[in-house]
Design a protein around this motif. Structure first.
Motif, short mmCIF file in Angstrom:
data_model
loop_
_atom_site.label_atom_id
_atom_site.label_comp_id
_atom_site.label_asym_id
_atom_site.label_seq_id
_atom_site.Cartn_x
_atom_site.Cartn_y
_atom_site.Cartn_z
N GLU A 36 0.92 -1.03 0.31
CA GLU A 36 -0.12 0.20 -0.06
C GLU A 36 0.90 1.34 -0.01
O GLU A 36 0.57 2.35 -0.71
CB GLU A 36 -0.92 0.15 1.27
N GLN A 37 2.00 1.29 0.73
CA GLN A 37 2.76 2.34 0.92
C GLN A 37 3.50 3.09 -0.56
O GLN A 37 3.50 3.89 -0.99
CB GLN A 37 3.81 2.12 2.04
N LEU A 40 1.12 3.99 -3.29
CA LEU A 40 0.55 5.50 -2.91
C LEU A 40 1.93 6.39 -3.52
O LEU A 40 1.59 7.46 -4.07
CB LEU A 40 0.41 5.70 -1.45
N GLN A 43 1.91 6.36 -7.38
CA GLN A 43 0.51 7.26 -7.72
C GLN A 43 0.71 8.53 -7.78
O GLN A 43 0.06 9.25 -8.45
CB GLN A 43 -0.74 6.75 -6.79
N THR A 44 1.55 9.24 -6.67
CA THR A 44 1.90 10.79 -6.61
C THR A 44 3.17 11.13 -6.96
O THR A 44 3.43 12.35 -6.98
CB THR A 44 1.62 11.07 -5.02
#
Length: 89
Positions: A36-37, A40, A43-44
């Protein structure tokens, strides 16, 4: 890429993905939390975007998060082919 914690592995992967315009990147991590980390961050574009360290032409990648098994080869190909980055455990 294997380095100690906190040395910039994720940012190095993001820089390589954006600067070399790699079509597809597979990242395998040992835990759900890390999956998850990293997802993210990709994604950014993480700290590299925040510090204007990337070219203006750098585009956000399509990040696929693989959480479970895929039912068929066709499903796997469709999933992988629709992503620039796949993060899995």
């Amino acid at each position: 890429l294997v380095l100690p914690t906190g040395t910039g592995k994720t940012d190095a992967m993001i820089a390589l993905l954006t600067c070399r315009r790699i079509e597809r990147l597979l990242i395998v991590v040992p835990s759900d939390a890390l999956r998850e980390q990293l997802s993210l961050k990709f994604q950014t574009l993480g700290v590299l975007y925040d510090t204007d360290s990337l070219k203006e032409s750098a585009r956000l990648p399509v990040v696929g998060i693989q959480k479970g098994g895929l039912k068929s080869r066709e499903d796997a190909e469709l999933f992988v082919n629709s992503c620039n980055v796949v993060v899995s455990t």
